[in-house]
Design a protein around this motif. Structure first.
Motif, PDB file in Angstrom:
ATOM      1  N   UNK A  91       1.070  -1.033  -0.385  1.00 16.49           N
ATOM      2  CA  UNK A  91      -0.229   0.186   0.149  1.00 16.49           C
ATOM      3  C   UNK A  91       0.570   1.461   0.267  1.00 16.49           C
ATOM      4  N   UNK A  92       0.485   1.939  -0.910  1.00 16.65           N
ATOM      5  CA  UNK A  92       0.838   3.210  -1.215  1.00 16.65           C
ATOM      6  C   UNK A  92       2.589   3.354  -1.803  1.00 16.65           C
ATOM      7  N   UNK A  93       3.065   2.042  -2.272  1.00 17.49           N
ATOM      8  CA  UNK A  93       4.864   1.898  -2.793  1.00 17.49           C
ATOM      9  C   UNK A  93       3.793   1.974  -4.857  1.00 17.49           C
ATOM     10  N   UNK A  94       2.765   1.673  -4.935  1.00 23.51           N
ATOM     11  CA  UNK A  94       2.990   0.719  -5.928  1.00 23.51           C
ATOM     12  C   UNK A  94       3.100   1.465  -7.008  1.00 23.51           C
ATOM     13  N   UNK A  95       2.968   3.251  -7.697  1.00 20.49           N
ATOM     14  CA  UNK A  95       2.878   3.718  -8.368  1.00 20.49           C
ATOM     15  C   UNK A  95       4.286   4.820  -7.763  1.00 20.49           C
ATOM     16  N   UNK A  96       4.879   4.109  -7.333  1.00 21.13           N
ATOM     17  CA  UNK A  96       5.823   5.309  -6.816  1.00 21.13           C
ATOM     18  C   UNK A  96       7.608   5.140  -7.404  1.00 21.13           C
ATOM     19  N   UNK A  97       8.191   6.440  -7.285  1.00 23.55           N
ATOM     20  CA  UNK A  97       9.381   6.428  -8.585  1.00 23.55           C
ATOM     21  C   UNK A  97      10.506   5.641  -7.560  1.00 23.55           C
ATOM     22  N   UNK A  98      11.062   5.159  -8.748  1.00 22.48           N
ATOM     23  CA  UNK A  98      11.937   4.214  -8.430  1.00 22.48           C
ATOM     24  C   UNK A  98      12.657   4.663  -7.321  1.00 22.48           C
ATOM     25  N   UNK A  99      13.081   6.154  -7.913  1.00 21.24           N
ATOM     26  CA  UNK A  99      14.506   7.163  -6.202  1.00 21.24           C
ATOM     27  C   UNK A  99      13.492   6.785  -5.030  1.00 21.24           C
ATOM     28  N   UNK A 100      12.270   7.266  -5.466  1.00 15.63           N
ATOM     29  CA  UNK A 100      11.229   7.433  -3.924  1.00 15.63           C
ATOM     30  C   UNK A 100      11.612   6.595  -3.585  1.00 15.63           C
ATOM     31  N   UNK A 101      11.426   5.075  -4.099  1.00 13.92           N
ATOM     32  CA  UNK A 101      11.004   3.573  -2.709  1.00 13.92           C
ATOM     33  C   UNK A 101      12.402   3.293  -2.244  1.00 13.92           C
ATOM     34  N   UNK A 102      13.473   3.923  -3.995  1.00  9.93           N
ATOM     35  CA  UNK A 102      14.943   3.034  -2.607  1.00  9.93           C
ATOM     36  C   UNK A 102      15.301   4.121  -1.315  1.00  9.93           C
ATOM     37  N   UNK A 103      14.892   5.143  -1.442  1.00 12.07           N
ATOM     38  CA  UNK A 103      14.580   5.934  -0.046  1.00 12.07           C
ATOM     39  C   UNK A 103      14.066   5.163   1.435  1.00 12.07           C
ATOM     40  N   UNK A 104      14.635   4.202   2.053  1.00  6.59           N
ATOM     41  CA  UNK A 104      14.224   3.184   2.861  1.00  6.59           C
ATOM     42  C   UNK A 104      14.796   4.081   4.391  1.00  6.59           C
ATOM     43  N   UNK A 105      14.112   4.479   5.431  1.00  4.17           N
ATOM     44  CA  UNK A 105      14.657   4.684   6.897  1.00  4.17           C
ATOM     45  C   UNK A 105      13.688   3.525   7.526  1.00  4.17           C
ATOM     46  N   UNK A 106      14.653   2.366   8.177  1.00  2.00           N
ATOM     47  CA  UNK A 106      14.190   2.143   9.765  1.00  2.00           C
ATOM     48  C   UNK A 106      13.941   2.479  10.442  1.00  2.00           C
ATOM     49  N   UNK A 107      12.451   2.247  11.713  1.00  5.52           N
ATOM     50  CA  UNK A 107      12.493   2.768  12.897  1.00  5.52           C
ATOM     51  C   UNK A 107      13.734   2.065  13.794  1.00  5.52           C
ATOM     52  N   UNK A 108      14.159   2.853  14.807  1.00 10.78           N
ATOM     53  CA  UNK A 108      15.176   2.662  15.757  1.00 10.78           C
ATOM     54  C   UNK A 108      14.571   1.571  16.224  1.00 10.78           C
ATOM     55  N   UNK A 109      13.729   0.763  16.538  1.00  8.55           N
ATOM     56  CA  UNK A 109      13.083  -0.666  17.325  1.00  8.55           C
ATOM     57  C   UNK A 109      13.437  -1.798  16.162  1.00  8.55           C
ATOM     58  N   UNK A 110      13.005  -1.492  15.005  1.00  9.04           N
ATOM     59  CA  UNK A 110      12.914  -2.151  13.622  1.00  9.04           C
ATOM     60  C   UNK A 110      12.095  -2.548  12.984  1.00  9.04           C
ATOM     61  N   UNK A 111      11.229  -2.872  13.931  1.00  7.92           N
ATOM     62  CA  UNK A 111       9.571  -2.601  14.150  1.00  7.92           C
ATOM     63  C   UNK A 111       8.987  -1.352  12.632  1.00  7.92           C
ATOM     64  N   UNK A 112       9.527  -1.079  11.881  1.00  9.57           N
ATOM     65  CA  UNK A 112       8.818  -0.032  10.667  1.00  9.57           C
ATOM     66  C   UNK A 112       9.555   0.426   9.707  1.00  9.57           C
ATOM     67  N   UNK A 113       9.200   0.832   9.031  1.00  8.34           N
ATOM     68  CA  UNK A 113      10.080   0.840   7.324  1.00  8.34           C
ATOM     69  C   UNK A 113       9.473   2.401   7.054  1.00  8.34           C
ATOM     70  N   UNK A 114       9.791   3.270   6.847  1.00 10.01           N
ATOM     71  CA  UNK A 114       9.345   4.671   6.480  1.00 10.01           C
ATOM     72  C   UNK A 114       9.772   5.024   4.748  1.00 10.01           C
ATOM     73  N   UNK A 115       9.375   6.254   3.674  1.00 10.94           N
ATOM     74  CA  UNK A 115       9.614   6.552   2.983  1.00 10.94           C
ATOM     75  C   UNK A 115       9.518   7.848   2.708  1.00 10.94           C
TER      76      UNK A 115
END
Length: 142
Positions: free
Chosen positions: A53-77
């Motif tokens: 959800x939310x990633x299907x039509x995103x540009x590749x450059x935006x998809x490549x920028x992934x942040x991981x939450x400090x707990x490791x349980x979340x991914x954020x674009x």
């Protein structure tokens, strides 16, 4: 007949997230168009972007920028303002209930087979679906 002793149960754990349910790294694989999440214990989870959800039509450059939450349980674009929960991804939940229902319904509605095609054509030659009576089952063909 001999019975085996049951396996001992692990001790109760207050942590609902399994030890492997934490992301250590994440990346976008543009060749396969998948988000690859490296979990603990050398496990990798690769999910097609079109299912998230939310990633299907995103540009590749935006998809490549992934942040991981400090707990490791979340991914954020950050460019897309999309957050996904890693334990849910492991369970096969790629978005909200509404998103998953629409995704699964679309896949189910697109199922085609030779048998289904033959049956639809035969039904068409007979005049289509039988008419329904207002108070009961369909009327028989005449």
């Amino acid at each position: 007949m001999a019975t085996a002793d049951p396996l001992p149960l692990p001790p109760p754990d207050d942590d609902p997230i399994p030890e492997t349910g934490y992301a250590e790294a994440a990346r976008y694989d543009s060749a396969s168009q998948r988000i690859v999440i490296m979990l603990r214990h050398d496990l990798e989870l690769a999910i097609p972007v079109r299912l998230l959800q939310g990633l299907a039509n995103a540009p590749p450059a935006a998809l490549a920028r992934i942040e991981i939450s400090p707990s490791g349980t979340g991914l954020h674009w950050p460019e897309l303002d999309v957050d996904l929960y890693v334990p849910a991804l492991i369970q096969g939940l790629f978005g909200t209930r509404r998103w998953m229902a629409r995704l699964l319904g679309r896949a189910g509605g697109q199922v085609r087979s030779d048998a289904k095609t033959r049956a639809a054509r035969a039904n068409g030659r007979k005049g289509g679906r039988p008419r329904k009576r207002p108070d009961g089952p369909s009327l028989p063909d005449t």
